[in-house]
Motif scaffolding. Structure first.
Motif, PDB file in Angstrom:
ATOM      1  N   ASP A 103       1.102  -0.844   0.328  1.00 11.69           N
ATOM      2  CA  ASP A 103      -0.077  -0.178  -0.126  1.00 11.69           C
ATOM      3  C   ASP A 103       0.507   1.124   0.043  1.00 11.69           C
ATOM      4  OD1 ASP A 103      -1.422   2.195   0.559  1.00 11.69           O
ATOM      5  OD2 ASP A 103      -2.325   0.952   2.058  1.00 11.69           O
ATOM      6  N   PRO A 104       0.516   1.733  -0.847  1.00 16.43           N
ATOM      7  CA  PRO A 104       1.507   2.910  -1.069  1.00 16.43           C
ATOM      8  C   PRO A 104       1.359   4.404  -0.148  1.00 16.43           C
ATOM      9  CG  PRO A 104       0.490   3.044  -3.178  1.00 16.43           C
ATOM     10  CD  PRO A 104      -0.514   2.124  -2.489  1.00 16.43           C
ATOM     11  N   HIS A 105       0.466   4.107   1.265  1.00 14.53           N
ATOM     12  CA  HIS A 105      -0.324   5.221   2.313  1.00 14.53           C
ATOM     13  C   HIS A 105       0.498   4.723   3.248  1.00 14.53           C
ATOM     14  CE1 HIS A 105      -2.837   7.443  -0.763  1.00 14.53           C
ATOM     15  NE2 HIS A 105      -3.329   6.366  -1.197  1.00 14.53           N
ATOM     16  N   GLN A 106       0.454   2.958   3.495  1.00 10.14           N
ATOM     17  CA  GLN A 106       1.680   2.774   4.639  1.00 10.14           C
ATOM     18  C   GLN A 106       3.050   2.124   4.431  1.00 10.14           C
ATOM     19  OE1 GLN A 106      -1.474  -0.785   5.029  1.00 10.14           O
ATOM     20  NE2 GLN A 106      -2.107  -0.054   7.178  1.00 10.14           N
ATOM     21  N   GLY A 107       3.394   1.674   3.327  1.00  7.14           N
ATOM     22  CA  GLY A 107       4.540   1.272   3.430  1.00  7.14           C
ATOM     23  C   GLY A 107       4.754   0.151   3.548  1.00  7.14           C
ATOM     24  N   ALA A 108       5.690  -0.773   4.303  1.00  2.00           N
ATOM     25  CA  ALA A 108       5.823  -1.426   4.662  1.00  2.00           C
ATOM     26  C   ALA A 108       6.011  -1.835   5.988  1.00  2.00           C
ATOM     27  CB  ALA A 108       7.512  -2.121   5.177  1.00  2.00           C
ATOM     28  N   VAL A 109       4.506  -2.787   6.623  1.00  2.00           N
ATOM     29  CA  VAL A 109       4.252  -3.650   7.568  1.00  2.00           C
ATOM     30  C   VAL A 109       4.341  -4.703   7.991  1.00  2.00           C
ATOM     31  CG1 VAL A 109       2.262  -1.257   6.931  1.00  2.00           C
ATOM     32  CG2 VAL A 109       1.980  -3.706   6.569  1.00  2.00           C
ATOM     33  N   ILE A 110       3.803  -5.166   9.157  1.00  2.45           N
ATOM     34  CA  ILE A 110       3.873  -5.965  10.259  1.00  2.45           C
ATOM     35  C   ILE A 110       2.646  -6.366   9.957  1.00  2.45           C
ATOM     36  CG2 ILE A 110       4.283  -7.641  12.023  1.00  2.45           C
ATOM     37  CD1 ILE A 110       6.942  -6.251  12.377  1.00  2.45           C
ATOM     38  N   ASP A 111       1.885  -7.850   8.996  1.00  2.00           N
ATOM     39  CA  ASP A 111       0.508  -7.871   9.544  1.00  2.00           C
ATOM     40  C   ASP A 111       0.865  -9.047  10.375  1.00  2.00           C
ATOM     41  OD1 ASP A 111      -1.647  -6.288   8.538  1.00  2.00           O
ATOM     42  OD2 ASP A 111      -0.483  -6.239   6.603  1.00  2.00           O
ATOM     43  N   LEU A 113      -0.774 -13.140   9.454  1.00  2.00           N
ATOM     44  CA  LEU A 113      -1.280 -14.554   8.527  1.00  2.00           C
ATOM     45  C   LEU A 113      -2.393 -14.723   8.598  1.00  2.00           C
ATOM     46  CD1 LEU A 113       2.039 -15.902   7.034  1.00  2.00           C
ATOM     47  CD2 LEU A 113       0.596 -14.175   5.513  1.00  2.00           C
ATOM     48  N   ARG A 114      -3.385 -14.332   9.573  1.00  2.00           N
ATOM     49  CA  ARG A 114      -3.889 -15.132  10.731  1.00  2.00           C
ATOM     50  C   ARG A 114      -5.681 -13.760  10.227  1.00  2.00           C
ATOM     51  NH1 ARG A 114      -1.730 -17.602  16.036  1.00  2.00           N
ATOM     52  NH2 ARG A 114      -0.704 -19.606  15.148  1.00  2.00           N
ATOM     53  N   SER A 115      -4.870 -12.920  10.122  1.00  2.00           N
ATOM     54  CA  SER A 115      -6.213 -12.277  10.082  1.00  2.00           C
ATOM     55  C   SER A 115      -6.740 -12.266   8.995  1.00  2.00           C
ATOM     56  CB  SER A 115      -5.638 -11.016   9.571  1.00  2.00           C
ATOM     57  OG  SER A 115      -5.162 -10.922   8.102  1.00  2.00           O
ATOM     58  N   PRO A 116      -8.367 -11.733   8.503  1.00  2.89           N
ATOM     59  CA  PRO A 116      -9.127 -12.016   7.265  1.00  2.89           C
ATOM     60  C   PRO A 116      -8.285 -11.821   6.623  1.00  2.89           C
ATOM     61  CG  PRO A 116     -10.723 -10.879   9.332  1.00  2.89           C
ATOM     62  CD  PRO A 116      -8.866 -11.331   9.891  1.00  2.89           C
ATOM     63  N   ALA A 117      -7.719 -10.269   6.169  1.00 12.46           N
ATOM     64  CA  ALA A 117      -7.396 -10.219   5.115  1.00 12.46           C
ATOM     65  C   ALA A 117      -6.009 -10.648   4.221  1.00 12.46           C
ATOM     66  CB  ALA A 117      -6.861  -8.539   5.626  1.00 12.46           C
ATOM     67  N   TRP A 118      -6.384 -11.661   5.376  1.00 11.87           N
ATOM     68  CA  TRP A 118      -4.636 -12.975   4.512  1.00 11.87           C
ATOM     69  C   TRP A 118      -4.457 -14.329   4.679  1.00 11.87           C
ATOM     70  CZ3 TRP A 118      -2.117 -10.057   1.434  1.00 11.87           C
ATOM     71  CH2 TRP A 118      -1.971  -8.249   1.204  1.00 11.87           C
ATOM     72  N   ALA A 119      -5.580 -14.581   5.325  1.00 11.03           N
ATOM     73  CA  ALA A 119      -5.777 -16.497   5.917  1.00 11.03           C
ATOM     74  C   ALA A 119      -5.998 -16.484   4.724  1.00 11.03           C
ATOM     75  CB  ALA A 119      -6.448 -16.401   6.829  1.00 11.03           C
ATOM     76  N   ARG A 120      -6.779 -16.712   4.291  1.00  7.42           N
ATOM     77  CA  ARG A 120      -6.835 -17.538   2.926  1.00  7.42           C
ATOM     78  C   ARG A 120      -6.118 -17.023   1.308  1.00  7.42           C
ATOM     79  NH1 ARG A 120     -13.907 -16.333   3.983  1.00  7.42           N
ATOM     80  NH2 ARG A 120     -13.557 -18.425   5.427  1.00  7.42           N
ATOM     81  N   ARG A 121      -5.594 -16.287   1.639  1.00  8.42           N
ATOM     82  CA  ARG A 121      -4.695 -15.914   0.716  1.00  8.42           C
ATOM     83  C   ARG A 121      -3.237 -16.636   0.051  1.00  8.42           C
ATOM     84  NH1 ARG A 121      -5.926  -9.811  -0.695  1.00  8.42           N
ATOM     85  NH2 ARG A 121      -8.394  -9.451  -1.139  1.00  8.42           N
TER      86      ARG A 121
END
Length: 131
Positions: A103-111, A113-121
């Protein structure tokens, strides 16, 4: 890992001060943490948004120098599906956290892998075969 968080995002970015894309962040991490010089590939795709080119390049790179692992360790790469295709890469940290930039608005982040945004990806985890 706080030294990587906040590095700006830039399409096809390969310079930490100007910004990095996800592959650029992986390259920087591997150079600093492991002393590995991963190829740049910056001339092999027109834009990070070109899904066909980046997916083909990801497959080429995985086949060339990475092997799949079931249980990732710190520093292993995680390939993630975006819009149904393996398009994005992050770096595994302490489970389930990973470092990435998208994301150009956030830059590098720690997320997580269990979050809804990433778990199924999650497409797969990969360990780099040393040069």
């Amino acid at each position: 890992m706080s030294g990587y968080v906040g590095i700006p995002y830039a399409d096809k970015g390969r310079d930490e001060s100007a910004g990095l894309d996800c592959w650029g962040l992986l390259r920087l991490f591997y150079a600093e943490q492991f002393g590995h010089r991963l190829p740049s590939h910056d001339g092999r795709y027109l834009s990070s948004d070109n899904r066909a080119e980046t997916c083909a390049l990801a497959r080429f790179e995985i086949d060339r120098a990475w092997h799949p692992v079931q249980m990732p360790h710190w520093g292993d790469a995680v390939v993630l599906n975006v819009l149904g295709r393996p398009f994005h890469v992050g770096i595994c940290l302490a489970r389930p956290d990973f470092l990435h930039t998208l994301d150009p608005h956030q830059g590098a982040v720690i997320d997580s892998l269990r979050s809804p945004a990433w778990a199924r990806r999650i497409d797969g985890y990969y360990h780099y075969r040393k040069d």
